[in-house]
Every structure is written in structure tokens, then in C-alpha cells.
Design a protein around this motif. Structure first.
Motif, PDB file in Angstrom:
ATOM      1  N   ILE A 164       0.864  -1.181   0.000  1.00 34.64           N
ATOM      2  CA  ILE A 164       0.000   0.000   0.000  1.00 34.64           C
ATOM      3  C   ILE A 164       0.898   1.226   0.000  1.00 34.64           C
ATOM      4  CG2 ILE A 164      -1.643   1.345   1.365  1.00 34.64           C
ATOM      5  CD1 ILE A 164      -2.900  -1.258   2.259  1.00 34.64           C
ATOM      6  N   CYS A 165       0.671   2.107  -0.971  1.00 31.92           N
ATOM      7  CA  CYS A 165       1.509   3.290  -1.142  1.00 31.92           C
ATOM      8  C   CYS A 165       0.736   4.528  -0.693  1.00 31.92           C
ATOM      9  CB  CYS A 165       1.909   3.446  -2.607  1.00 31.92           C
ATOM     10  SG  CYS A 165       2.692   1.980  -3.322  1.00 31.92           S
ATOM     11  N   VAL A 166       1.326   5.276   0.204  1.00 30.01           N
ATOM     12  CA  VAL A 166       0.713   6.512   0.688  1.00 30.01           C
ATOM     13  C   VAL A 166       1.525   7.672   0.119  1.00 30.01           C
ATOM     14  CG1 VAL A 166      -0.016   7.835   2.702  1.00 30.01           C
ATOM     15  CG2 VAL A 166       0.052   5.327   2.812  1.00 30.01           C
ATOM     16  N   LEU A 167       0.923   8.378  -0.817  1.00 32.60           N
ATOM     17  CA  LEU A 167       1.584   9.529  -1.412  1.00 32.60           C
ATOM     18  C   LEU A 167       1.327  10.742  -0.517  1.00 32.60           C
ATOM     19  CD1 LEU A 167       1.503  10.515  -5.167  1.00 32.60           C
ATOM     20  CD2 LEU A 167       1.243  12.227  -3.397  1.00 32.60           C
ATOM     21  N   VAL A 168       2.405  11.407  -0.116  1.00 33.30           N
ATOM     22  CA  VAL A 168       2.311  12.555   0.786  1.00 33.30           C
ATOM     23  C   VAL A 168       3.030  13.738   0.142  1.00 33.30           C
ATOM     24  CG1 VAL A 168       2.768  13.431   3.102  1.00 33.30           C
ATOM     25  CG2 VAL A 168       2.361  10.972   2.765  1.00 33.30           C
ATOM     26  N   SER A 169       2.304  14.803  -0.162  1.00 28.95           N
ATOM     27  CA  SER A 169       2.922  16.013  -0.703  1.00 28.95           C
ATOM     28  C   SER A 169       3.572  16.780   0.441  1.00 28.95           C
ATOM     29  CB  SER A 169       1.878  16.890  -1.400  1.00 28.95           C
ATOM     30  OG  SER A 169       1.373  16.238  -2.542  1.00 28.95           O
ATOM     31  N   ALA A 170       4.868  16.995   0.337  1.00 30.51           N
ATOM     32  CA  ALA A 170       5.599  17.642   1.430  1.00 30.51           C
ATOM     33  C   ALA A 170       5.296  19.123   1.555  1.00 30.51           C
ATOM     34  CB  ALA A 170       7.103  17.440   1.244  1.00 30.51           C
ATOM     35  N   LEU A 178     -16.238  18.942   1.583  1.00 33.05           N
ATOM     36  CA  LEU A 178     -15.120  18.089   1.206  1.00 33.05           C
ATOM     37  C   LEU A 178     -14.119  18.017   2.347  1.00 33.05           C
ATOM     38  CD1 LEU A 178     -14.515  19.364  -2.433  1.00 33.05           C
ATOM     39  CD2 LEU A 178     -15.808  17.351  -1.712  1.00 33.05           C
ATOM     40  N   THR A 179     -13.375  16.919   2.383  1.00 34.69           N
ATOM     41  CA  THR A 179     -12.315  16.832   3.381  1.00 34.69           C
ATOM     42  C   THR A 179     -11.202  17.815   3.040  1.00 34.69           C
ATOM     43  OG1 THR A 179     -10.673  15.392   4.425  1.00 34.69           O
ATOM     44  CG2 THR A 179     -11.148  14.988   2.124  1.00 34.69           C
ATOM     45  N   GLN A 180     -10.585  18.358   4.065  1.00 33.59           N
ATOM     46  CA  GLN A 180      -9.443  19.253   3.879  1.00 33.59           C
ATOM     47  C   GLN A 180      -8.125  18.544   4.178  1.00 33.59           C
ATOM     48  OE1 GLN A 180      -9.891  22.233   2.320  1.00 33.59           O
ATOM     49  NE2 GLN A 180     -11.912  21.252   2.168  1.00 33.59           N
ATOM     50  N   LEU A 181      -8.155  17.209   4.172  1.00 39.07           N
ATOM     51  CA  LEU A 181      -6.915  16.431   4.252  1.00 39.07           C
ATOM     52  C   LEU A 181      -6.294  16.438   2.862  1.00 39.07           C
ATOM     53  CD1 LEU A 181      -5.066  14.559   5.939  1.00 39.07           C
ATOM     54  CD2 LEU A 181      -6.450  12.638   5.125  1.00 39.07           C
ATOM     55  N   GLN A 182      -5.485  17.446   2.597  1.00 36.22           N
ATOM     56  CA  GLN A 182      -4.956  17.672   1.257  1.00 36.22           C
ATOM     57  C   GLN A 182      -3.555  17.074   1.112  1.00 36.22           C
ATOM     58  OE1 GLN A 182      -5.213  21.912   0.461  1.00 36.22           O
ATOM     59  NE2 GLN A 182      -7.345  22.014   1.142  1.00 36.22           N
ATOM     60  N   GLY A 183      -3.222  16.721  -0.137  1.00 32.18           N
ATOM     61  CA  GLY A 183      -1.885  16.216  -0.426  1.00 32.18           C
ATOM     62  C   GLY A 183      -1.676  14.759  -0.069  1.00 32.18           C
ATOM     63  N   ILE A 184      -2.758  13.997   0.092  1.00 28.26           N
ATOM     64  CA  ILE A 184      -2.655  12.575   0.449  1.00 28.26           C
ATOM     65  C   ILE A 184      -3.371  11.731  -0.594  1.00 28.26           C
ATOM     66  CG2 ILE A 184      -3.249  10.809   2.152  1.00 28.26           C
ATOM     67  CD1 ILE A 184      -1.124  12.685   3.162  1.00 28.26           C
ATOM     68  N   GLN A 185      -2.711  10.667  -1.049  1.00 32.18           N
ATOM     69  CA  GLN A 185      -3.352   9.659  -1.888  1.00 32.18           C
ATOM     70  C   GLN A 185      -2.936   8.281  -1.367  1.00 32.18           C
ATOM     71  OE1 GLN A 185      -1.770   7.552  -5.248  1.00 32.18           O
ATOM     72  NE2 GLN A 185      -2.914   8.951  -6.581  1.00 32.18           N
ATOM     73  N   VAL A 186      -3.878   7.369  -1.279  1.00 35.72           N
ATOM     74  CA  VAL A 186      -3.589   6.008  -0.826  1.00 35.72           C
ATOM     75  C   VAL A 186      -3.998   5.036  -1.928  1.00 35.72           C
ATOM     76  CG1 VAL A 186      -4.076   4.225   0.890  1.00 35.72           C
ATOM     77  CG2 VAL A 186      -3.883   6.629   1.605  1.00 35.72           C
ATOM     78  N   ALA A 187      -3.043   4.193  -2.358  1.00 34.03           N
ATOM     79  CA  ALA A 187      -3.309   3.260  -3.456  1.00 34.03           C
ATOM     80  C   ALA A 187      -2.438   2.027  -3.286  1.00 34.03           C
ATOM     81  CB  ALA A 187      -3.020   3.924  -4.800  1.00 34.03           C
ATOM     82  N   ARG A 188      -2.828   0.962  -3.946  1.00 40.75           N
ATOM     83  CA  ARG A 188      -1.967  -0.215  -3.982  1.00 40.75           C
ATOM     84  C   ARG A 188      -0.883  -0.027  -5.043  1.00 40.75           C
ATOM     85  NH1 ARG A 188      -6.646  -3.033  -2.050  1.00 40.75           N
ATOM     86  NH2 ARG A 188      -6.013  -4.224  -0.208  1.00 40.75           N
ATOM     87  N   SER A 242      -2.076  24.014   0.984  1.00 39.18           N
ATOM     88  CA  SER A 242      -0.739  23.698   0.494  1.00 39.18           C
ATOM     89  C   SER A 242       0.100  24.973   0.462  1.00 39.18           C
ATOM     90  CB  SER A 242      -0.803  23.068  -0.897  1.00 39.18           C
ATOM     91  OG  SER A 242      -1.362  23.981  -1.824  1.00 39.18           O
ATOM     92  N   VAL A 243       1.425  24.811   0.426  1.00 38.30           N
ATOM     93  CA  VAL A 243       2.342  25.962   0.435  1.00 38.30           C
ATOM     94  C   VAL A 243       3.145  25.963  -0.860  1.00 38.30           C
ATOM     95  CG1 VAL A 243       4.286  27.061   1.599  1.00 38.30           C
ATOM     96  CG2 VAL A 243       2.476  25.980   2.959  1.00 38.30           C
ATOM     97  N   ASP A 244       2.794  26.907  -1.740  1.00 41.68           N
ATOM     98  CA  ASP A 244       3.523  27.084  -2.992  1.00 41.68           C
ATOM     99  C   ASP A 244       4.067  28.497  -3.144  1.00 41.68           C
ATOM    100  OD1 ASP A 244       3.180  24.472  -4.314  1.00 41.68           O
ATOM    101  OD2 ASP A 244       1.050  24.998  -4.252  1.00 41.68           O
ATOM    102  N   THR A 245       3.557  29.429  -2.332  1.00 41.59           N
ATOM    103  CA  THR A 245       3.956  30.831  -2.440  1.00 41.59           C
ATOM    104  C   THR A 245       4.110  31.416  -1.041  1.00 41.59           C
ATOM    105  OG1 THR A 245       1.716  31.762  -2.378  1.00 41.59           O
ATOM    106  CG2 THR A 245       2.529  30.995  -4.528  1.00 41.59           C
ATOM    107  N   MET A 246       4.632  32.646  -0.988  1.00 43.40           N
ATOM    108  CA  MET A 246       4.781  33.320   0.296  1.00 43.40           C
ATOM    109  C   MET A 246       3.431  33.646   0.919  1.00 43.40           C
ATOM    110  SD  MET A 246       7.934  33.373   1.125  1.00 43.40           S
ATOM    111  CE  MET A 246       7.984  34.552   2.469  1.00 43.40           C
ATOM    112  N   ALA A 247       2.402  33.876   0.100  1.00 44.29           N
ATOM    113  CA  ALA A 247       1.060  34.112   0.646  1.00 44.29           C
ATOM    114  C   ALA A 247       0.549  32.871   1.365  1.00 44.29           C
ATOM    115  CB  ALA A 247       0.100  34.517  -0.475  1.00 44.29           C
TER     116      ALA A 247
END
Length: 578
Positions: free
Chosen positions: A118-124, A159-169, A219-224
Motif C-alpha cells: 500500500i503506497c501513501v503519497l504525501v505532498s511535502a 469536502l475533506t481538507q486532508l490535502q496532499g494525500i493519496q492512498v493506493a496499492r 498547500s504551500v507554494d507561495t509566500m502568501a
């Protein structure tokens, strides 16, 4: 050659483990690169004294369903700090030496190397993940042996605000990588799963109620985005709550206006026509830092609103530090001009200017009017890029594609220029000003002085002592300058963009010009803003100009509403290059 480092005994198996097929092995892969085009090295930016990566790893370590945590990166020299972080925190690392943009292949290979069922993708770049939601998703997939991937169901139309997570085989990642046959599919985190839903068995999962809220950008992509996270942290710690997703969502339900801080940030799609912009700025002792501070705000909003990467050209050490702190790339260099020799060029320390121009789509020049530049300068620059000039209307600027004079000081004889954009609606108000614009601060400083001349500073210092005034004399760039300005009744300065910031903070600006051009600009400012021209021409004028405006002689200043016009400038720039 790709390499991986395993820590501890999480990947060691006994024969008994091989027989226990009921529990599949779940591995969290934290996707991170330090070469982000919008905010380089963002994973080590701080939220409440901890890095984004710290917050992510701490939540993953709380997960009961995860067997191992792996930082998945690529073989770039800039990513060396990730390897050091993994070693320091005793976390596994996977470093992929293939195409840096092939995210799907990087993750597929990492899953194979670390034997992940099981692979848990986590966006840092999503620091507000939460262990309870991740555990729920993994448990849900474990209980459905035929499912390939987990989809989180809405709850009460939220919607859930658990962002940056994907769970897959792992089989889903392998198939998704095989199907990702276009660059835009390879360089993102398995978008092909959503594009071909018929090829994947999806298991719907309902997460804990505390992880649902109205949609917001976490998510954090900018200074804002980073500012938003730190404001959330301040709210949370003020209430003595832990900084985690459930408590953050509680705060946002009570104070939804906080989400406006980064609501304007543009979310990149799969296919984007990204433009790269080069800022050439004069900064340092000879020029001060006004040009740079204004350009940093404009650049920040270009990144946030258009998602266009920015590079600065500067040669002052302090300026370079400010550029880096603001999250931008830089190259060492400066504009060099000599009208006697007909010279105008960009001098770079470490690279060729022609190559730099080839990598960009537009030049913004925020330089001093003291440059004596002659006709034909754009051709001498050896660049076919469109050029935007900030706040100068000298004859040479007529070769520019756009001229911005943000404010009310433009000369009347220049207003017929077709490429000129000017007016009060284009005033750039930096976020440090906007943040405190409508707050109530005690006016406990009579005068804040921002004077470049040491002679002027010394004369004012003696005057203030003789009249028992409470003053602040700025002798350089100060990070808390705008807070001191907001606490002041009067700003005393030669003339510059700080006059607009003073007005925005209900502070009366008094000009003590250091040149005739500053004097003329100040007179136009007072006239077009509808203010009396309070001007210091001689040292003797300090008493009869300043005293009526401060201390026991305080007078009411009619407030003038100023709004940030930077978004309009950003739109004009976008129109120029699209």
C-alpha cells in the motif's frame, strides 16, 4: 544511479512476516524537491519555528497503519539537504536519478524498492495532514482487497481538507505510470487515475468529521500560502491548541476571513503556459532599497496570481538576502550605462546575459532615474524580450513596451504616451502595510524620519531633542519599519514610495527633498492627493511645519482611502506576454 537509504529495521522481514499476508505493508512516500519554481526550498520554510517537513513527518510518525516513512526525491545537488534531513531524523530516503519531471516513475520505482503493498503519497508542501485521516484511508484499503485506490467521500456537502494525500496499492501506481504517456501526466502525482477511472477499482472512504470544512488552500507554494499558515499558527497557539488540521479547521469555521490571505493564489492545472520573468533592480547603499521592496511585492503577486516564476538580478549583498528571504531566485549582476560611450548592458558575474534572456519571457526594470541612458538602449541590451519600466518617464523609456508610474506623480507632458499606465488605482501597497492598514495602533511616536542624508538626520535629531518629541530615526532597512510608521503621526522623508504607505496608515507625510526632482515629485503628490504641501526647504522650516502636526499641537488628518493596485499591474503584464 538511483540510490536509497533504509533506516532502522522497518524493512527487515522474518519468515513469520511472510506468512502474515493479512496485513499489507504500507509505506508513506513524502514527495519533495527543493527546486520549486515558485518558492525554492519551501520544505524548509518555517511555520511556528518548525519546517514544513517537520510538521509532515511528525503527523506520519503518529500513524498506526504506516510501516515506514520514505522521503522520495531526485538526484539534484539542491536536494542534498533532504538527504541530510533524512539521516538526522532516521528516515529512509529514495533518490531517483532519472528524469526529474517524471514524478510517476520516481514513485513507482520507490514503491518497488521499498516493497510497498500500500503506497501513501504525501505532498511535502501540505503541512496540515493528519494521522487520523491517513489511518482511516489505509485501513479502508486494507479491508477491500480488490480495490486499487481510495477516494474520500464528502460529508454533508463538504469536502475533506486532508490535502496532499493519496492512498493506493502498488499495482495501481504501476498501471498509472504505464498509462502516463504525456509530459503533463508524468510530472504530476498520478492524475491519470482520475482520467481513466474505468481502469481502477475505487473504494470510497468516509473520514472523521473533524477533517471536513469549506474548501480552503492549505498547500504551500507561495509566500502568501506561508503567511496564511503562520497566521493560523498564531491563532491556534493563542487558544493554546495544538497546530493540527482539526483545530485549524475549527478556527477557519469561526474566522473564515483568514482564508482570504491566500485565496488569490492561482492553482496550476495539468497543462500551463508558464512564463518566466526577469527583474533587474537597483538596490544598495547608492540607491537605497525602495526599488527592491516595491518590486518584491509586484513579483510576489505575479507568482501568486499567475504562477509565473521570477528571477532577480542584483549585486548588493543585503538585497540578495532580501530576495532569498522573499523566496525568489537571483543572479549577481547589474545594469551598466555610460551615455558618453553609448554603453548600456547587463553585467552578470557568473553567466552570460544572452543565455539568461533565452530562459525568460519578459524583463521588468526597476532602476534609478540617475542612469543616463541614450536612445537605442533596448537594441544594445541584445534581447528581444518585451520590457516593462517602473516609475521613470525619461525620454529613453519610450522604447519600453510598458511604463508603470504607480501613483499620482507622473508629469503632465508624459501622459499621452501610449504605453504609459499611471494613477492612484495602480499604487503598490506592500503586504506588510496592508496587514496593519486597518488596525488600531496607539500613535505614540510623533515623527518617524527616513532620511538618506546624515546631515539631515543630525539636524532633525537635535530639533527633536530641543522640542521633546518622541521620534524614530531610521538609518537603514528595518523589518518592523511599517509598524513604527503606523504608530507615528508624521513621516519625514525626502520623497518616495513610503509617502503612499504613510497615507494608507493614516500618517501625514512631510517632504524634506534631497534633490530638485524629489521636490517636484512631492509637489505633484500633495496636489494630486488633495493635501497641503508640507515641505521642508531649510532646516529652519522644521519648527513651523512639524510642530503643528504632532505632540500637543496634534491636528486631525483627513483619511484618504488607498487600495492595493498591484493586481491591476499584474493583469497588464499578463496581457503583454500572452
Amino acid at each position: 544511479m538511483e540510490f536509497y537509504i533504509k533506516k532502522g529495521n522497518a524493512t527487515e522481514h522474518s519468515e513469520m512476516d511472510d506468512l502474515m499476508v493479512v496485513r499489507e505493508r504500507a509505506v508513506a512516500f513524502v514527495v519533495a524537491r527543493l527546486t520549486s519554481s515558485r518558492l525554492p526550498a519551501k520544505h524548509f520554510r518555517q511555520i511556528g519555528g518548525k519546517s514544513l517537513l517537520d510538521w509532515v513527518v511528525e503527523q506520519l510518525q503518529l500513524c498506526r497503519e504506516i510501516d515506514e516513512i520514505v522521503i522520495a526525491t531526485v538526484a539534484e545537488k539542491e536536494n542534498k539537504p533532504l538527504e541530510e534531513y533524512a539521516a538526522r531524523e532516521n528516515i529512509s530516503l529514495f533518490c531517483y536519478d532519472g528524469n526529474v519531471n517524471h514524478v510517476t516513475t520516481r514513485l513507482h520505482r520507490a514503491a518497488e524498492v521499498f516493497n510497498a503493498d500500500i503506497c501513501v503519497l504525501v505532498s511535502a508542501d501540505c503541512p496540515l495532514i493528519h494521522y487520523s485521516g491517513i489511518d482511516s484511508m489505509i485501513s479502508c484499503l486494507r479491508q477491500s482487497v480488490k480495490a486499487d485506490v481510495v477516494a474520500v467521500s464528502p460529508r454533508d456537502n463538504m469536502l475533506t481538507q486532508l490535502q496532499g494525500i493519496q492512498v493506493a496499492r502498488r499495482r495501481a501506481w504501476q498501471l498509472a505510470d504505464d498509462l502516463s504517456n504525456a509530459p503533463e501526466l508524468k510530472e504530476h502525482q498520478f492524475p491519470v487515475i482520475g482520467r481513466y477511472p474505468e481502469k481502477f477499482v475505487v473504494k470510497n472512504c468516509l473520514l472523521p468529521e473533524s477533517l471536513y470544512c469549506f474548501d480552503c488552500r492549505l498547500s504551500v507554494d507561495t509566500m502568501a500560502d506561508l503567511e496564511f499558515q503562520n497566521r493560523l499558527f498564531m491563532e491556534i497557539t493563542h487558544r493554546e491548541f495544538p497546530f493540527d488540521l482539526p483545530h485549524v479547521l475549527t478556527v477557519l469555521r469561526e474566522k473564515p476571513e483568514l482564508s482570504k490571505i491566500n485565496a488569490h493564489v492561482y492553482h496550476r492545472g495539468l497543462i500551463e503556459n508558464i512564463k518566466h520573468i526577469l527583474f533587474i533592480v537597483d538596490a544598495g547603499k547608492e540607491y537605497g532599497y525602495g526599488h527592491l521592496m516595491r518590486s518584491l511585492e509586484l513579483a510576489a503577486q505575479i507568482v501568486e496570481r499567475l504562477s509565473y516564476p521570477i528571477t532577480f538580478v542584483a549585486d548588493d549583498e543585503h538585497a540578495v538576502n532580501l530576495i532569498t528571504m522573499a523566496g525568489f531566485r537571483f543572479v549577481h549582476g547589474r545594469i551598466s550605462s555610460s551615455p558618453d560611450l553609448g554603453k548600456f548592458e547587463l553585467q552578470l558575474v557568473e553567466q552570460n546575459s544572452e543565455q539568461l534572456f533565452l530562459n525568460h519571457h519578459l524583463i521588468v526594470m526597476d532602476i534609478s532615474a540617475r542612469h543616463k541612458i541614450v536612445k537605442g538602449w533596448k537594441e544594445k541590451l541584445n534581447s528581444r524580450l518585451p520590457v516593462v519600466v517602473m516609475d521613470i518617464t525619461e525620454a529613453w523609456t519610450r522604447e519600453a513596451d510598458l511604463i508603470f508610474v504607480p501613483g499620482v506623480t507622473c508629469k503632465e507632458n508624459c501622459r499621452d504616451l501610449p504605453q504609459l499606465k499611471t494613477g492612484k488605482e495602480l499604487i503598490i501597497l506592500r503586504r506588510s502595510v496592508r496587514r496593519i492598514q486597518n488596525t488600531s495602533l496607539n500613535k505614540d511616536i510623533d515623527v518617524t524620519a527616513y532620511l538618506h542624508s546624515e546631515t539631515q538626520r543630525e539636524s532633525f535629531r537635535k530639533f527633536a531633542e530641543n522640542h521633546h518629541l518622541t521620534v524614530h530615526i531610521s538609518e537603514g532597512l528595518e523589518m518592523d519599519f511599517h509598524e513604527k510608521l503606523a504608530r507615528s503621526r508624521v513621516l519625514l522623508a525626502s520623497f518616495g514610495y513610503t509617502f503612499y504607505e504613510a497615507i494608507a496608515l493614516n500618517v501625514f507625510p512631510v517632504a524634506w527633498p534631497s534633490s530638485d526632482s524629489h521636490k517636484q515629485d512631492a509637489l505633484r503628490f500633495y496636489q494630486n492627493m488633495g493635501l497641503s504641501a508640507n515641505m521642508i526647504n531649510f532646516e529652519e522650516d522644521l519648527e513651523h511645519v512639524l510642530l503643528p502636526l504632532c505632540g500637543e499641537h496634534e491636528v486631525d488628518i483627513v483619511p484618504i482611502e488607498l487600495n492595493d493596485g498591484t493586481p491591476l499591474i499584474v493583469q497588464e503584464i499578463q496581457n503583454l506576454i500572452t
